[in-house]
Design a protein around this motif. Structure first.
Motif, PDB file in Angstrom:
ATOM      1  N   GLN A 105      50.034 -20.203  -4.155  1.00 16.81           N
ATOM      2  CA  GLN A 105      48.776 -19.993  -3.196  1.00 16.81           C
ATOM      3  C   GLN A 105      49.448 -20.191  -1.778  1.00 16.81           C
ATOM      4  OE1 GLN A 105      46.173 -19.101  -4.019  1.00 16.81           O
ATOM      5  NE2 GLN A 105      44.774 -19.400  -2.442  1.00 16.81           N
ATOM      6  N   VAL A 106      48.942 -19.503  -0.814  1.00 17.81           N
ATOM      7  CA  VAL A 106      49.281 -19.592   0.614  1.00 17.81           C
ATOM      8  C   VAL A 106      48.049 -20.261   1.159  1.00 17.81           C
ATOM      9  CG1 VAL A 106      49.573 -18.277   2.503  1.00 17.81           C
ATOM     10  CG2 VAL A 106      50.534 -17.512   0.470  1.00 17.81           C
ATOM     11  N   GLN A 107      48.525 -21.284   2.031  1.00 21.79           N
ATOM     12  CA  GLN A 107      47.494 -22.198   2.720  1.00 21.79           C
ATOM     13  C   GLN A 107      47.939 -21.821   4.220  1.00 21.79           C
ATOM     14  OE1 GLN A 107      48.059 -26.072   1.196  1.00 21.79           O
ATOM     15  NE2 GLN A 107      46.167 -25.675  -0.051  1.00 21.79           N
ATOM     16  N   ARG A 135      48.745  -7.672  -2.215  1.00 21.98           N
ATOM     17  CA  ARG A 135      48.561  -7.926  -0.883  1.00 21.98           C
ATOM     18  C   ARG A 135      47.181  -8.687  -0.789  1.00 21.98           C
ATOM     19  NH1 ARG A 135      52.895  -5.527   0.249  1.00 21.98           N
ATOM     20  NH2 ARG A 135      52.967  -3.476   1.407  1.00 21.98           N
ATOM     21  N   SER A 136      47.294 -10.044  -1.504  1.00 21.52           N
ATOM     22  CA  SER A 136      46.253 -10.890  -1.272  1.00 21.52           C
ATOM     23  C   SER A 136      45.918 -11.091   0.193  1.00 21.52           C
ATOM     24  CB  SER A 136      46.403 -12.172  -2.031  1.00 21.52           C
ATOM     25  OG  SER A 136      46.603 -11.826  -3.531  1.00 21.52           O
ATOM     26  N   ASN A 137      44.653 -11.547   0.374  1.00 20.27           N
ATOM     27  CA  ASN A 137      44.095 -11.856   1.877  1.00 20.27           C
ATOM     28  C   ASN A 137      44.050 -13.412   1.856  1.00 20.27           C
ATOM     29  OD1 ASN A 137      43.936 -10.833   4.340  1.00 20.27           O
ATOM     30  ND2 ASN A 137      41.796 -10.036   3.871  1.00 20.27           N
ATOM     31  N   TYR A 138      44.397 -13.983   2.914  1.00 18.68           N
ATOM     32  CA  TYR A 138      44.285 -15.678   3.106  1.00 18.68           C
ATOM     33  C   TYR A 138      43.803 -15.970   4.617  1.00 18.68           C
ATOM     34  CZ  TYR A 138      47.755 -15.357  -0.746  1.00 18.68           C
ATOM     35  OH  TYR A 138      48.241 -14.859  -1.837  1.00 18.68           O
ATOM     36  N   TRP A 139      43.008 -16.996   4.369  1.00 23.08           N
ATOM     37  CA  TRP A 139      42.283 -17.379   5.586  1.00 23.08           C
ATOM     38  C   TRP A 139      42.223 -18.569   5.953  1.00 23.08           C
ATOM     39  CZ3 TRP A 139      40.002 -13.686   8.613  1.00 23.08           C
ATOM     40  CH2 TRP A 139      39.714 -12.441   8.291  1.00 23.08           C
TER      41      TRP A 139
END
Length: 118
Positions: A1-3, A104-108
């Motif tokens: 998971q990208v934070q 291509r997941s989107n992270y915020w």
């Protein structure tokens, strides 16, 4: 998971400058695009600036010549240098990243308030 963790917002007078930072929990080389969006009260979230993994930049017309997006690969961080701030720049600023890997997941980021007083 990208934070994504943002910092650097605050209150500034019109004409002043601020620098926003967005640090990612993964290698920046894993990301396809990195960018900044903003959302003012009662308005939709809008793109401010973005940079791709190859270094191409894109700016919204309303910030061209005033804001600069950059990145520090060694720190896995990208920045938004904002100069010539106007009261209409007041908004919550969100950093955004798109994963280079499919799908291509989107992270915020969590968002940081920028308030420009007149």
């Amino acid at each position: 998971q990208v934070q994504l963790v943002e910092s650097g917002g605050g209150l500034v007078q019109a004409g002043g400058s601020l620098r926003l930072s967005c640090a990612t929990s993964v290698s920046i080389f894993r990301l396809y695009t990195m960018g900044w969006y903003r959302q003012a009260p009662g308005k939709q979230r809008e793109l401010v600036a973005s940079v791709t993994s190859s270094g191409s930049t894109n700016y919204a017309d309303f910030v061209k010549g005033r804001f600069t997006i950059s990145r520090d690969n060694a720190k896995n961080t990208w920045y938004l240098q904002m100069s010539g701030l106007k009261p209409e720049d007041t908004a919550v600023y969100y950093c955004n990243a798109v994963d280079a890997r499919l799908p291509r997941s989107n992270y915020w980021g969590q968002g940081t308030q920028v308030t420009v007083s007149s």
